[in-house]
Motif scaffolding. Structure first.
Motif, mmCIF file in Angstrom:
data_model
loop_
_atom_site.group_PDB
_atom_site.id
_atom_site.type_symbol
_atom_site.label_atom_id
_atom_site.label_comp_id
_atom_site.label_asym_id
_atom_site.label_seq_id
_atom_site.Cartn_x
_atom_site.Cartn_y
_atom_site.Cartn_z
ATOM 1 N N GLU A 45 0.729 -0.980 0.185
ATOM 2 C CA GLU A 45 -0.010 -0.158 -0.079
ATOM 3 C C GLU A 45 0.890 1.310 -0.082
ATOM 4 O O GLU A 45 0.625 2.280 -0.888
ATOM 5 N N ALA A 46 1.960 1.239 0.703
ATOM 6 C CA ALA A 46 2.886 2.377 0.742
ATOM 7 C C ALA A 46 3.452 2.643 -0.660
ATOM 8 O O ALA A 46 3.692 3.825 -1.050
ATOM 9 N N ALA A 70 2.066 1.915 -3.425
ATOM 10 C CA ALA A 70 1.239 2.373 -4.278
ATOM 11 C C ALA A 70 0.843 3.770 -4.052
ATOM 12 O O ALA A 70 0.544 4.536 -5.044
ATOM 13 N N SER A 71 0.940 4.383 -2.990
ATOM 14 C CA SER A 71 0.785 5.811 -2.739
ATOM 15 C C SER A 71 2.082 6.782 -2.685
ATOM 16 O O SER A 71 2.125 7.886 -2.496
ATOM 17 N N THR A 72 3.195 6.053 -2.956
ATOM 18 C CA THR A 72 4.304 7.120 -2.753
ATOM 19 C C THR A 72 4.517 7.884 -3.833
ATOM 20 O O THR A 72 3.985 7.778 -5.015
ATOM 21 N N GLU A 73 5.036 9.122 -3.573
ATOM 22 C CA GLU A 73 4.907 10.207 -4.422
ATOM 23 C C GLU A 73 6.492 9.841 -5.158
ATOM 24 O O GLU A 73 6.946 10.386 -6.292
ATOM 25 N N GLY A 79 9.065 3.843 -5.477
ATOM 26 C CA GLY A 79 8.001 2.966 -6.081
ATOM 27 C C GLY A 79 8.502 2.025 -7.183
ATOM 28 O O GLY A 79 8.266 0.772 -6.887
#
Length: 80
Positions: free
Chosen positions: A7-8, A10-13, A18
């Motif tokens: 989940e982290a 998938a949401s990293t900037e 990523g």
């Protein structure tokens, strides 16, 4: 890699973070495939049966898994 890490990722900037997670997932998937193909062969499944389950050709699965792949396939590289 646990669900929280996925989940982290998938949401990293951060593209670097990523992409490292994508690489770790690829390595983990390869390790799981190696393990389960070996188990399937030990239990008598044919290359054709394995290919059907993996949705690839018999030739593809045979070429990839018919000979030892070396120690690096079983390294802990995927444990990010």
């Amino acid at each position: 890699m646990d669900l929280g890490q996925v989940e982290a990722a998938a949401s990293t900037e951060s593209p670097s973070d990523g992409l490292r997670m994508v690489l770790a997932l690829h390595r983990l998937a390869d390790r799981l495939e190696d393990l389960h193909v070996a188990r399937a062969r030990e239990q008598g499944m044919s290359w054709a049966d394995i290919a059907v389950e993996l949705q690839v050709t018999r030739q593809t699965v045979h070429k990839k898994h018919s000979r030892p792949r070396g120690r690096r396939r079983w390294s802990n590289d995927a444990d990010v």
